[in-house]
Enzyme design. Sequence first.
Site, PDB file in Angstrom:
ATOM      1  N   SER A  52      61.816 -88.584 -23.911  1.00  0.00           N
ATOM      2  CA  SER A  52      62.594 -88.729 -22.677  1.00  0.00           C
ATOM      3  C   SER A  52      63.495 -87.554 -22.323  1.00  0.00           C
ATOM      4  O   SER A  52      64.001 -87.495 -21.209  1.00  0.00           O
ATOM      5  CB  SER A  52      63.450 -90.004 -22.738  1.00  0.00           C
ATOM      6  N   SER A  75      62.585 -90.273 -19.518  1.00  0.00           N
ATOM      7  CA  SER A  75      63.493 -91.014 -18.667  1.00  0.00           C
ATOM      8  C   SER A  75      64.760 -90.266 -18.285  1.00  0.00           C
ATOM      9  O   SER A  75      65.484 -90.712 -17.403  1.00  0.00           O
ATOM     10  CB  SER A  75      63.888 -92.322 -19.365  1.00  0.00           C
ATOM     11  N   LYS A 132      73.759 -88.740 -18.895  1.00  0.00           N
ATOM     12  CA  LYS A 132      72.778 -89.771 -18.553  1.00  0.00           C
ATOM     13  C   LYS A 132      73.467 -91.135 -18.498  1.00  0.00           C
ATOM     14  O   LYS A 132      74.343 -91.417 -19.336  1.00  0.00           O
ATOM     15  CB  LYS A 132      71.671 -89.767 -19.610  1.00  0.00           C
TER      16      LYS A 132
END
EC number: 6.3.5.7
Lengths: 541, 564
Positions: free
Chosen positions: B244, B220, B77
């Site tokens: 997330s 996210s 990420k």
Amino acid sequence: MSHTLGRYRRFTSNFQCSYSVYRALTRALHHGQRLSQNARAGWETVVGLEIHAQIASHSKLFSGAGTQFAAPVNNQVSFLDAALPGTLPVLNRRCAEIGVMTGLALGCHINRESRFDRKHYFYADLPQGYQITQQRQPLAEKGEIPYYFFVANDMKSPTKLSARIHHIQLEQDSGKSLQDPEQNMSLIDLNRAGMALMEIVTEPDFRSGEEAAAFVKELQLILTTIGACSGVMAEGAMRVDATVSVNKVGEPISTGVRVEIKNVNSIRGVAKAIEYEFSRHISLLEKGEKIANETRAFDAENVETISMRDKEKVHDYRFMPEPNLPPLRIYDNQTLSSDLSPDQVINVDEIRSSMAATPEERRLALQAKYGLSLEHCQTSEGTEDFFTAVMNADTTRDIAIVYQLLFSILLSFTNEHKIPVDKSPVDIVKFGDTVDLLCSKRITYQVARNIFHQYFEAADNRPVEQMVDEEDWWIITDKTLIEEHCKKLMAESPKKVKNHKKGYRECGFHKAIVVRTQGRADPVLARQVVEENMGKFVKKK
Amino acid sequence: MMLSSSLKEVINSLRNGSIQSKELCEKCIRRVQKTRELNSFITETLDIARSQASESQARQLSGSSLGILDGVPVAVKDNFSTLGVQTSCASAILKGYVPPYNATMVQRLLDQGAVMMGKTNLDEFAMGSGSLDSVYGPVRNPWKYTFQNYEANKQDDLNKQSLRFSNKGNSANHKNNIQSESIKNSDSTNGQNGSSGIPEDMDVSDTRSEECDWYVSGGSSGGSAVAVATGTAFAALGSDTGGSVRIPASYCGVVGFKPTYSLLSRYGLIPLVNSLDVPGILTKTVDDTVIMLNVLAGHDVHDSTTMTDPYKPVLAVDFPEKISLKGLHIGIPKEYHAPGLASDVLSAWDKAADLFEAHGATVSEVSLPHTRFSIVCYSILCACEVSSNMARYDGIEFGHRAQNADASTEALYAASRHEGFNDVVRGRILAGNYFLLNKNYDTYFIQAQKVRKLISEDFACVFSVGVDVLLTPTTLTGAPKYSWYKREDNRTRTEQQDVFTQPINMAGLPAVSVPASLSDEGVPIGLQFIGPMFSEQKLLTVARWFEQQVHFPRLSLDGILGDL
């Protein structure tokens, strides 16, 4: 020569009464009298201090970057110090230990759990946008330290005062900004960013700039003695903020508007800044004007304070707990459990037992061991070790003579030459030999002074006895010789003889005899001979 | 075939020599190129991946290995710091920021010989539940996605590809160009201004035909979930502050694991809420999660909040069908029957509970009475830490610095920060600064901390009476459509989406989302298992058992995109 003799006498009398003088002074100078003593024209001031002391650690508070003074610009900056995203603070154990040590030296209670908070403000030399500090649960609280205050024009009789410590907190230092107004630029050096500071906050316990300065001096001595801080104020290792308020004598203290003076970086500056502020307040108050609650900077060159920020601008630092640091736990021998590895925990008892004695502890030890008076324990750097070494070399030495020679004579030379006593050309052996000649009454104090003069001013390096022998400085104890001098003086000054005998004025021939023998005459014998020939002086009423 | 494999399977293939690192890497690179329109990567590190794969292969041939992940393509990420590779947090303020160090999680993967395919897309600074609010544009869910742009962009991609690979170390910049072009070409809703500033009546759904709509990946960590689901990586790092990792895992049909707070190091993870953030793991299977967890977990000297006790590896379950559920107590929190819970999700949840009961587990209803305060509590704590954490982005040391704003330092700060942050970030900063004001601190921050404690105690209470694992839905619905999602702003959607996941972060507990079934629309539904602190072994064993019972259909794009 007479000047020297005068000094000699004053020391003698002072030596005899100093302790009782001290006792009397401390009794007299209780709270109320202190206030009125320092008050000016009905006004008095109350001062509290915040001292930022850089912790003498090799790396920063939360990062591994170095802490050298004057390193090349931006050369001691870790990723954390530059606030790179994702970096996390890791507490430097050494800094916490030094904080604990300082807390103990300042008589504080060490909180077994303290916490870190973020204090937010935007400034270019504060890359994180916040400072990590200990706002709500500091490392140490509620301390008190004695310090010594010398009343002006009397450097011999210190007053023992005491100031309370509100708390000690650990926090990060900021970087440094350099403004270049011509190019409209700020230059930032982050070497200092993240260095470990102790903020030492006192209660408002000072009644004058001189008192505050005396406290800072004592604090500096404590911190350097225990190795917590270099104490070098010129390098910013200790920076003082003073909160000053002024009120009318008789009104409750601290009712005046408080003004903060920031970043004073010398001990004299502390005294001057506060005294300047005291006067400034008085002159404004007497004109009926109001004091602004503001922050001011001290301009050491012009000896004045200057307003720093707009008084209307109230800073809200939006304190928040630092979420990346667990609480700082301090253990003691009781709370230390076996499942904790000793190298991972901070043990307050262990720190206490391994730390150096504080200056006050050393003074008390000297007083107890040698019966020294307080003023003789108020020593400059190294004096105490020197004294102890001389005594340890021969424990039968007369303490009174040792410290008379040290404090009255040797220190006047070292002070004049601005060198510490352990760098003196009169080393412990030469000093000890001189003491021994005094003890066995083979030389006088005046000769001792001459000997030291030779070492300091003439680069003489002969051993003491050889010098005395070659210079023929041995004490004159031949009564006939002294009597000759006395008779001669009596013949020269019949008027003095008359005044003496009638009780108008003492003739002072014993001093003159010492002078005429270049200080070699035994002063006690000289006095005795004069009395025998002239009769004891009795002042006529 | 290979790209639909699990991490465990691909490790075996690498070990038995049925595939070699370089070949595997090339397959993944082709898949990365073919799935670009899903926008799962912000920065593709294909040149780095190639050289890592090549080194891995050399080790393979010489019979040595750095570790279990040697030669395995992974994705990271874009809020984990990567040495020499742009780490943007999907924000304009960090565009062009190249960290000089690796996050501990990244370093531990590299130490095992993992091959890094790229940095995955997310909501700006991980603030969001849809992976739509990225300055690089939204992430699209591969489920039921029509790769309409693939053929059209094929030639274009190949041209850019040669450009990118000929310019080593500069891939980030090229990727930025590509992204901004693709934003212009295919999606006009996202750009510098951030999507939440766009009025509803201008929404993309109005300018697009209904067929062009697509499913949201969840956020996210949407980019990481999509990377795993599409086979561009066999495992991915995500971060989980309020759900997330678990939410996109649920929407994309993969396993999303949020470990106990303090088990995984946050060093180098760009923070959202320090006291809630944990690095998370996205994989196709629970076994894969165990492999990743054992590589990543344990004390880190750089993170003082990591546990100091030695990490005890989780043992993988070789024969899940042989696990006995006798004595296992599953709790069903009644408060999770929340308004807005879709009937197909409820049905999946009920079936799962029945399944456990049928196999001998005790299943009982439990209560977590303070759960309903979690959202409001979170919104305060989050805003406070965000306002503090974002204070460092001033354009002085790194990141975006505004041009022509040199009137004063303050003017420079204001301009840089205004240009650099989207509305969502700015809104949270503003709120956080308000909550932290001296006069408000007790009312908001202290109160929220008290509520957080109550939420945490709810869980402790339930576990203390013998419940081993809680079973809940991960999300209210299966993956929603983009057109529907954009009808509300980021804040509203986050409050809706995080409702089942967020309380777990408040309590610091481990939780895992496991794909359970397909929704009525045919998109994945995930269920969440929650355990007490450091109960990873039991939690993942239960998840593993459930996984092998439900036989969730793994997404295969091989037929659509073709396998090389």
